[in-house]
Scaffold this motif. Sequence first.
Motif, PDB file in Angstrom:
ATOM      1  N   ARG A  17      97.747 -28.888  51.921  1.00  0.00           N
ATOM      2  CA  ARG A  17      98.463 -28.210  50.840  1.00  0.00           C
ATOM      3  C   ARG A  17      99.756 -28.928  50.505  1.00  0.00           C
ATOM      4  O   ARG A  17     100.125 -29.063  49.349  1.00  0.00           O
ATOM      5  N   ILE A  18     100.471 -29.401  51.522  1.00  0.00           N
ATOM      6  CA  ILE A  18     101.749 -30.060  51.285  1.00  0.00           C
ATOM      7  C   ILE A  18     101.542 -31.445  50.691  1.00  0.00           C
ATOM      8  O   ILE A  18     102.331 -31.905  49.886  1.00  0.00           O
ATOM      9  N   LEU A  19     100.476 -32.103  51.073  1.00  0.00           N
ATOM     10  CA  LEU A  19     100.224 -33.459  50.604  1.00  0.00           C
ATOM     11  C   LEU A  19      99.457 -33.491  49.288  1.00  0.00           C
ATOM     12  O   LEU A  19      99.010 -34.536  48.865  1.00  0.00           O
ATOM     13  N   ARG A  20      99.319 -32.351  48.618  1.00  0.00           N
ATOM     14  CA  ARG A  20      98.623 -32.299  47.335  1.00  0.00           C
ATOM     15  C   ARG A  20      99.274 -33.255  46.354  1.00  0.00           C
ATOM     16  O   ARG A  20     100.474 -33.476  46.367  1.00  0.00           O
ATOM     17  N   GLU A  21      98.458 -33.772  45.465  1.00  0.00           N
ATOM     18  CA  GLU A  21      98.965 -34.694  44.457  1.00  0.00           C
ATOM     19  C   GLU A  21      99.846 -33.987  43.427  1.00  0.00           C
ATOM     20  O   GLU A  21     100.678 -34.618  42.802  1.00  0.00           O
ATOM     21  N   ASP A  22      99.670 -32.669  43.209  1.00  0.00           N
ATOM     22  CA  ASP A  22     100.463 -31.973  42.205  1.00  0.00           C
ATOM     23  C   ASP A  22     101.798 -31.462  42.745  1.00  0.00           C
ATOM     24  O   ASP A  22     102.540 -30.798  42.037  1.00  0.00           O
TER      25      ASP A  22
ATOM     26  N   ILE B  73     104.203 -41.715  55.969  1.00  0.00           N
ATOM     27  CA  ILE B  73     104.205 -41.690  57.439  1.00  0.00           C
ATOM     28  C   ILE B  73     102.983 -40.942  57.956  1.00  0.00           C
ATOM     29  O   ILE B  73     102.332 -41.370  58.915  1.00  0.00           O
ATOM     30  N   CYS B  74     102.638 -39.826  57.322  1.00  0.00           N
ATOM     31  CA  CYS B  74     101.453 -39.065  57.745  1.00  0.00           C
ATOM     32  C   CYS B  74     100.188 -39.906  57.609  1.00  0.00           C
ATOM     33  O   CYS B  74      99.331 -39.896  58.504  1.00  0.00           O
ATOM     34  N   ALA B  75     100.073 -40.622  56.512  1.00  0.00           N
ATOM     35  CA  ALA B  75      98.898 -41.475  56.310  1.00  0.00           C
ATOM     36  C   ALA B  75      98.856 -42.580  57.367  1.00  0.00           C
ATOM     37  O   ALA B  75      97.785 -42.889  57.919  1.00  0.00           O
ATOM     38  N   ARG B  76     100.006 -43.162  57.667  1.00  0.00           N
ATOM     39  CA  ARG B  76     100.052 -44.214  58.689  1.00  0.00           C
ATOM     40  C   ARG B  76      99.714 -43.657  60.072  1.00  0.00           C
ATOM     41  O   ARG B  76      99.014 -44.314  60.853  1.00  0.00           O
ATOM     42  N   MET B  77     100.194 -42.451  60.383  1.00  0.00           N
ATOM     43  CA  MET B  77      99.872 -41.847  61.680  1.00  0.00           C
ATOM     44  C   MET B  77      98.377 -41.551  61.778  1.00  0.00           C
ATOM     45  O   MET B  77      97.775 -41.758  62.835  1.00  0.00           O
ATOM     46  N   ASP B  78      97.782 -41.084  60.690  1.00  0.00           N
ATOM     47  CA  ASP B  78      96.336 -40.838  60.688  1.00  0.00           C
ATOM     48  C   ASP B  78      95.567 -42.133  60.954  1.00  0.00           C
ATOM     49  O   ASP B  78      94.595 -42.143  61.712  1.00  0.00           O
TER      50      ASP B  78
ATOM     51  N   TYR C 295     108.949 -39.791  61.491  1.00  0.00           N
ATOM     52  CA  TYR C 295     108.546 -38.506  60.935  1.00  0.00           C
ATOM     53  C   TYR C 295     109.594 -37.432  61.222  1.00  0.00           C
ATOM     54  O   TYR C 295     110.008 -36.681  60.328  1.00  0.00           O
ATOM     55  N   ARG C 296     110.051 -37.381  62.478  1.00  0.00           N
ATOM     56  CA  ARG C 296     111.086 -36.406  62.835  1.00  0.00           C
ATOM     57  C   ARG C 296     112.362 -36.642  62.038  1.00  0.00           C
ATOM     58  O   ARG C 296     113.006 -35.699  61.562  1.00  0.00           O
ATOM     59  N   TYR C 297     112.734 -37.905  61.859  1.00  0.00           N
ATOM     60  CA  TYR C 297     113.914 -38.236  61.061  1.00  0.00           C
ATOM     61  C   TYR C 297     113.749 -37.736  59.627  1.00  0.00           C
ATOM     62  O   TYR C 297     114.666 -37.144  59.056  1.00  0.00           O
ATOM     63  N   LEU C 298     112.586 -37.980  59.041  1.00  0.00           N
ATOM     64  CA  LEU C 298     112.347 -37.544  57.665  1.00  0.00           C
ATOM     65  C   LEU C 298     112.371 -36.024  57.543  1.00  0.00           C
ATOM     66  O   LEU C 298     112.861 -35.477  56.548  1.00  0.00           O
TER      67      LEU C 298
ATOM     68  N   HIS D  16     105.026 -27.939  60.768  1.00  0.00           N
ATOM     69  CA  HIS D  16     105.140 -29.383  60.574  1.00  0.00           C
ATOM     70  C   HIS D  16     103.924 -29.910  59.831  1.00  0.00           C
ATOM     71  O   HIS D  16     102.866 -29.303  59.807  1.00  0.00           O
ATOM     72  N   LEU D  17     104.081 -31.062  59.262  1.00  0.00           N
ATOM     73  CA  LEU D  17     102.999 -31.688  58.518  1.00  0.00           C
ATOM     74  C   LEU D  17     101.986 -32.347  59.441  1.00  0.00           C
ATOM     75  O   LEU D  17     100.815 -32.384  59.146  1.00  0.00           O
ATOM     76  N   TRP D  18     102.440 -32.905  60.487  1.00  0.00           N
ATOM     77  CA  TRP D  18     101.526 -33.694  61.324  1.00  0.00           C
ATOM     78  C   TRP D  18     101.613 -33.224  62.755  1.00  0.00           C
ATOM     79  O   TRP D  18     102.645 -33.359  63.389  1.00  0.00           O
TER      80      TRP D  18
END
Length: 82
Positions: free
Chosen positions: A7-12, A25-30, A59-62, A78-80
């Motif tokens: 939901r948070i990473l939605r394009e809209d 960062i989430c994409a890189r962690m995945d 990620y924590r910094y962001l 959290h996101l990840w």
Amino acid sequence: MQSLRKRILREDAPPHPVIEAIREICARMDAVQARFSMETDPDLIDGCIYELESLRAQYRYLLRTARSQGITCGEKAHLWGE
């Protein structure tokens, strides 16, 4: 956790530099997590672990930056996988 992240990473979602950085960062962690699950060499496994820890620190910094700027996602999670 996964549905919140989607939901948070939605394009809209409204574009914001911090949100974009969190998405990256989430994409890189995945990607590192996927690579980690396929590695068999101990040195490459160690490399994945160190890379993932580095990404988690970023990620924590962001997240702290987003909080200090008043950027919220509407839920207290959290996101990840933290």
